[in-house]
Structures are given as structure tokens and as C-alpha cells.
Scaffold this motif. Structure first.
Motif, PDB file in Angstrom:
ATOM      1  N   ARG A 142     -42.695  53.938   6.327  1.00 46.27           N
ATOM      2  CA  ARG A 142     -44.018  54.488   6.950  1.00 46.27           C
ATOM      3  C   ARG A 142     -44.431  53.992   8.270  1.00 46.27           C
ATOM      4  NH1 ARG A 142     -46.886  50.993   3.807  1.00 46.27           N
ATOM      5  NH2 ARG A 142     -46.833  49.411   5.329  1.00 46.27           N
ATOM      6  N   TYR A 183     -43.739  60.338   7.250  1.00 44.21           N
ATOM      7  CA  TYR A 183     -44.281  59.711   6.024  1.00 44.21           C
ATOM      8  C   TYR A 183     -45.408  60.238   5.452  1.00 44.21           C
ATOM      9  CZ  TYR A 183     -44.092  56.319   2.409  1.00 44.21           C
ATOM     10  OH  TYR A 183     -44.447  55.513   1.260  1.00 44.21           O
ATOM     11  N   LEU A 218     -46.802  62.002   1.840  1.00 46.76           N
ATOM     12  CA  LEU A 218     -47.924  61.613   0.980  1.00 46.76           C
ATOM     13  C   LEU A 218     -48.667  62.512   0.711  1.00 46.76           C
ATOM     14  CD1 LEU A 218     -48.099  57.788   2.170  1.00 46.76           C
ATOM     15  CD2 LEU A 218     -46.903  58.733   0.197  1.00 46.76           C
ATOM     16  N   LYS A 224     -44.926  61.210 -12.347  1.00 46.98           N
ATOM     17  CA  LYS A 224     -44.625  60.255 -11.550  1.00 46.98           C
ATOM     18  C   LYS A 224     -44.287  58.862 -12.257  1.00 46.98           C
ATOM     19  CE  LYS A 224     -48.612  61.556  -8.700  1.00 46.98           C
ATOM     20  NZ  LYS A 224     -49.909  61.178  -8.254  1.00 46.98           N
ATOM     21  N   SER A 263     -40.156  57.520 -12.139  1.00 46.77           N
ATOM     22  CA  SER A 263     -40.095  56.123 -11.640  1.00 46.77           C
ATOM     23  C   SER A 263     -39.414  55.197 -12.700  1.00 46.77           C
ATOM     24  CB  SER A 263     -41.510  55.432 -11.592  1.00 46.77           C
ATOM     25  OG  SER A 263     -42.057  56.268 -10.361  1.00 46.77           O
ATOM     26  N   CYS A 276     -43.282  51.838  -7.792  1.00 45.45           N
ATOM     27  CA  CYS A 276     -43.986  53.236  -8.174  1.00 45.45           C
ATOM     28  C   CYS A 276     -44.315  52.913  -9.800  1.00 45.45           C
ATOM     29  CB  CYS A 276     -42.956  54.230  -7.907  1.00 45.45           C
ATOM     30  SG  CYS A 276     -42.762  54.670  -6.194  1.00 45.45           S
ATOM     31  N   HIS A 296     -40.482  65.076  -5.628  1.00 43.58           N
ATOM     32  CA  HIS A 296     -41.294  64.515  -4.627  1.00 43.58           C
ATOM     33  C   HIS A 296     -41.365  63.070  -4.955  1.00 43.58           C
ATOM     34  CE1 HIS A 296     -45.270  62.825  -3.219  1.00 43.58           C
ATOM     35  NE2 HIS A 296     -44.764  63.424  -2.003  1.00 43.58           N
ATOM     36  N   LEU A 341     -39.759  59.445  -3.184  1.00 42.31           N
ATOM     37  CA  LEU A 341     -40.600  58.253  -3.027  1.00 42.31           C
ATOM     38  C   LEU A 341     -39.822  57.034  -3.503  1.00 42.31           C
ATOM     39  CD1 LEU A 341     -44.031  59.773  -3.361  1.00 42.31           C
ATOM     40  CD2 LEU A 341     -43.030  59.000  -1.107  1.00 42.31           C
ATOM     41  N   ASN A 342     -39.324  57.220  -4.868  1.00 46.19           N
ATOM     42  CA  ASN A 342     -38.525  56.350  -5.601  1.00 46.19           C
ATOM     43  C   ASN A 342     -37.309  55.866  -4.558  1.00 46.19           C
ATOM     44  OD1 ASN A 342     -38.800  57.149  -9.076  1.00 46.19           O
ATOM     45  ND2 ASN A 342     -40.471  56.490  -7.930  1.00 46.19           N
TER      46      ASN A 342
END
Length: 148
Positions: free
Chosen positions: A7, A14, A18, A37, A41, A49, A128, A132-133
Motif C-alpha cells: 500500500r 493498490y 481496493l 471474502k 480467506s 482478512c 480479487h 488480497l490474501n
């Protein structure tokens, strides 16, 4: 070794990553989006997450029991709608692509409950969250301690 904070290093990219989440959530709705989500995770073992999306789901009124049972949703079918189960099966297979790809049955199950736009959103939501994970796990992003 201290790991990079993505980030901070590439905020322009980043930030765009998001922005995708809320757009997909508009299509899927809060409940299903948070289940997706959280399920991704759980599969990936992303503590940051899991913590974040459990808290988000609780804030949105999700039951603690369903959040606990999400890890074993196939053994708790009475707690998830047919549409949620179809979505979770698709999401599981998208997340575990390397094991066997995405079966025709999983895809057809989702298509039975969701239109093409919603099915596309499910696929993108799983991809997505996997992204992120992977960022969170690779950079050792850990959940904060909570008092409650």
C-alpha cells in the motif's frame, strides 16, 4: 526480516485494487460478498482478512453461527441457502484452481441461481480476494489485537 508494505510503495495501484471490492459488493449484496471474502480467506489461511471480514460481516448483521460454520459449510447445509451453497462451491473451486480447475457442475450450480453478471461478479470476487490474501500473507500483514 521486515516485509514491504505494498500500500505504501505503490499506492496508485493498490488503491485501484481496493476500489474493486465495493463495486463487486454492489452486485452481490453485502451478505454474499462477505461470505465470499471470508470463505476465500479461510481456504488461504489469511488471518488478517479473516479478522477483517468477520468483523465486517458481524457489523452488517451476519450471525456468529453462520460465520463459524462457513469453514465447514458443506456439513451445515441448513444454515446456507441453495444460492449461497452454489456460490460457495464455485468460489472454493476458483480458489483451488490448481487442484482440478472449475467443474461444469460447480459452474452450472452457480448459473442456476445467478444471472451472468452476478456469476461474473462471483468469479471476480473470488479472484480479487485471492489477490488480497496473497498480498497480506506475503507481506506478513497480521490482524490487530481486539478487545471484545
Amino acid at each position: 526480516m521486515k516485509r514491504v508494505t505494498v500500500r505504501d510503495q505503490i499506492p496508485e495501484i493498490y488503491g485501484k485494487i481496493l476500489e474493486v471490492g465495493p463495486e463487486l459488493q454492489k452486485i452481490l449484496g453485502d451478505t454474499l460478498a462477505e461470505l465470499v471474502k471470508l470463505r476465500v480467506s479461510y481456504i488461504n489461511g489469511c488471518a488478517f482478512c479473516i479478522d477483517k471480514h468477520t468483523a465486517d460481516a458481524l457489523e452488517r448483521g451476519e450471525s456468529r453461527q453462520r460465520l463459524f460454520l462457513l469453514a465447514a459449510w458443506r456439513e451445515a447445509p441448513a444454515h446456507f441457502t441453495d444460492a449461497e451453497q452454489a456460490a460457495l462451491e464455485l468460489v472454493d473451486q476458483v480458489t483451488r484452481l490448481g487442484e482440478h480447475g472449475v467443474s461444469e457442475e460447480a459452474y452450472a450450480g452457480a448459473a442456476e441461481h445467478f444471472d451472468e453478471r452476478e456469476t461474473a461478479a462471483l468469479i471476480l470476487a473470488a479472484a480479487h480476494m485471492n489477490l488480497l490474501n496473497r498480498v497480506a500473507i506475503t507481506t506478513h500483514l497480521h490482524p490487530p489485537r481486539r478487545r471484545s
